[in-house]
Design a protein around this motif. Structure first.
Motif, PDB file in Angstrom:
ATOM      1  N   ASP A 197       0.847  -1.188   0.000  1.00 32.24           N
ATOM      2  CA  ASP A 197       0.000   0.000   0.000  1.00 32.24           C
ATOM      3  C   ASP A 197       0.884   1.240   0.000  1.00 32.24           C
ATOM      4  OD1 ASP A 197      -2.305  -1.656   0.298  1.00 32.24           O
ATOM      5  OD2 ASP A 197      -1.882  -1.795   2.443  1.00 32.24           O
ATOM      6  N   PHE A 199       1.102   5.524   0.884  1.00 31.45           N
ATOM      7  CA  PHE A 199       0.449   6.583   1.647  1.00 31.45           C
ATOM      8  C   PHE A 199       1.020   7.952   1.275  1.00 31.45           C
ATOM      9  CE2 PHE A 199       4.029   5.283   4.314  1.00 31.45           C
ATOM     10  CZ  PHE A 199       4.588   6.500   4.718  1.00 31.45           C
ATOM     11  N   GLN A 282      -1.988   0.657   9.021  1.00 32.60           N
ATOM     12  CA  GLN A 282      -2.762   1.768   8.478  1.00 32.60           C
ATOM     13  C   GLN A 282      -3.421   2.580   9.603  1.00 32.60           C
ATOM     14  OE1 GLN A 282      -5.515   0.341   5.538  1.00 32.60           O
ATOM     15  NE2 GLN A 282      -3.917  -0.501   4.213  1.00 32.60           N
ATOM     16  N   ILE A 304      -4.384   6.792   1.814  1.00 33.90           N
ATOM     17  CA  ILE A 304      -3.767   5.469   1.663  1.00 33.90           C
ATOM     18  C   ILE A 304      -4.350   4.816   0.416  1.00 33.90           C
ATOM     19  CG2 ILE A 304      -3.483   3.159   2.627  1.00 33.90           C
ATOM     20  CD1 ILE A 304      -3.561   4.403   5.403  1.00 33.90           C
ATOM     21  N   LYS A 306      -4.661   1.518  -1.546  1.00 32.63           N
ATOM     22  CA  LYS A 306      -4.511   0.084  -1.372  1.00 32.63           C
ATOM     23  C   LYS A 306      -3.965  -0.527  -2.658  1.00 32.63           C
ATOM     24  CE  LYS A 306      -7.009  -3.845   0.607  1.00 32.63           C
ATOM     25  NZ  LYS A 306      -8.322  -4.313   1.120  1.00 32.63           N
TER      26      LYS A 306
END
Length: 407
Positions: A197, A199, A282, A304, A306
């Motif tokens: 992921d 961010f 997360q 974020i 995914k």
């Protein structure tokens, strides 16, 4: 050539499979020029049309060939029934090559992840299977674009319903891996690649002249505290016998040495090997960002994105592949990596295994502008693909298609 026990129950199929490995050696030699052409003419994610046409032209006429939207190539040989798919990625990276290869790319793009090797190996395997008198299962080739970007080509394949349309019961992937020694193979059961992921955190404060910091709410100070605090999320929240990775990749803010800007941002990646860890990291990332923003009198926005899920190798299929590789006298290693691959989407939808094959240490790292696979790389990747195909065909004959195993 050592015998390959257990590939097919009856001896005629077993003999045919054993002969396939002899034939594969010849086919690998024939795709050397194809590999060099692909390497010298890389196409980045989203621009794989030329590469797809080249691969289609190299495959035998016996294959049914279809091009789906987004430059997805689907090729098939064999009658109806549960089939085995082999995935080959086509995209290169926007990296300026700095190797001494006579066939080095000069376009500002480069196959720095081995996809050129994977494609050439697939063509050799496809030709080998097409030449088999009795093939153990239909073969479906997935010539996939955009493995290297977030807009994954694997999504296109799954959205198009390819697994259902072609009754695909198992999917095989193979990838070069410099972390393994040359001639080694790995098809470890369970999680082998991490969920990935990304961010982005933006701190918004109050700008001021650098000589009057008391008039500011300093977002650069907030960013600095955030980067340091991020490193404690894994260190103080993840069981030390397990692991996770949180890496900050960029920090942006300010344009003058004597001014405090009104905003600053950080981007990075989260790599986890369990869904529980994924959600925990997360959550803690949000808590840390909010806490630091409050402490520094800033507003904060956290996004974020995914990415790929955890890549889990099917235990039964992985064990069968290991057995066949061991029966051929190959070196086997257990290997897991916090790298990611969109092959994980296939593994979430069908029985699947990613097989890693080693390269010479001197090859350099994946995504390096000096990445240079050794001369035997095509042969090893092709061996991995053909072995995976035969193992999957054997399991499908025994048990039929199943949902992916999770461990």
């Amino acid at each position: 050539m050592p015998s390959l026990p257990g590939i097919i129950i009856d001896r005629p199929h077993g003999a045919e499979a054993e002969d396939a490995f002899f034939r594969l050696t010849s086919e690998v030699e024939k795709v050397t020029e194809l590999y060099r052409h692909l390497h010298a003419n890389p196409r980045v994610s989203g621009d794989e049309g030329d590469t797809l046409r080249t691969l289609m032209d190299e495959l035998p006429a016996a294959f049914e060939k279809e091009t789906l939207p987004g430059n997805v190539g689907i090729v098939r040989i064999g009658e109806a029934g549960p089939s085995v798919a082999i995935r080959a990625e086509m995209d290169a990276l926007p990296i300026l090559e700095e190797t001494d290869l006579p066939w080095a790319a000069t376009t500002g793009a480069m196959h720095a992840c081995g996809h050129d090797v994977h494609m050439a190996a697939f063509v050799a395997v496809a030709r080998t299977i097409a030449a088999m008198t009795v093939s153990p299962a239909p073969l479906v080739g997935i010539l996939q674009p955009r493995e290297e970007v977030g807009d994954s080509g694997a999504h296109d394949v799954l959205r198009a319903g390819v697994l259902d349309t072609h009754d695909i019961g198992a999917v095989i992937g193979a990838h070069l891996q410099p972390a393994l020694e040359s001639k080694a193979f790995s098809c470890t059961s369970g999680p082998v690649n991490a969920a990935a992921d990304e961010f982005k955190v933006v701190f918004a404060g109050q700008a001021s002249h650098g000589a009057y910091p008391h008039h500011s709410s300093d977002p650069l100070l907030a960013v600095s505290a955030f980067v340091v605090s991020c490193q404690q999320i894994v260190a103080r929240n993840v069981d030390p016998t397990q692991s996770a990775v949180l890496t900050v990749g960029t920090i942006k803010g300010g344009s003058s040495p004597n001014a405090i800007p009104d905003s600053a941002e950080v981007t990075g990646t989260i790599r986890t090997m369990s869904e529980e860890q994924r959600l925990m990291v997360q959550r803690r990332l949000r808590e840390v960002a909010n806490g630091i923003a409050a402490a520094h009198d800033c507003a904060v926005r956290l996004e974020i994105r995914k990415g790929e899920p955890i890549l889990r190798n099917d235990p039964e299929l992985a064990a069968e592949i290991e057995r066949l590789l061991d029966g051929q006298g190959h070196t086997l290693r257990e290997f897991r990596s916090y790298g990611s691959d969109d092959f994980a989407f296939y593994a979430s939808a069908a029985r699947a295994v990613m097989i890693f094959t080693g390269t010479e240490v001197e090859a350099g790292n994946l995504h390096s502008n000096t990445f240079t696979p050794d001369a035997g790389a095509i042969s090893r990747v092709a061996t991995a693909m053909l072995t995976g195909y035969l193992a999957a065909a054997h399991i499908l004959k025994q048990h039929g298609p199943v949902h992916p195993s999770v461990s």
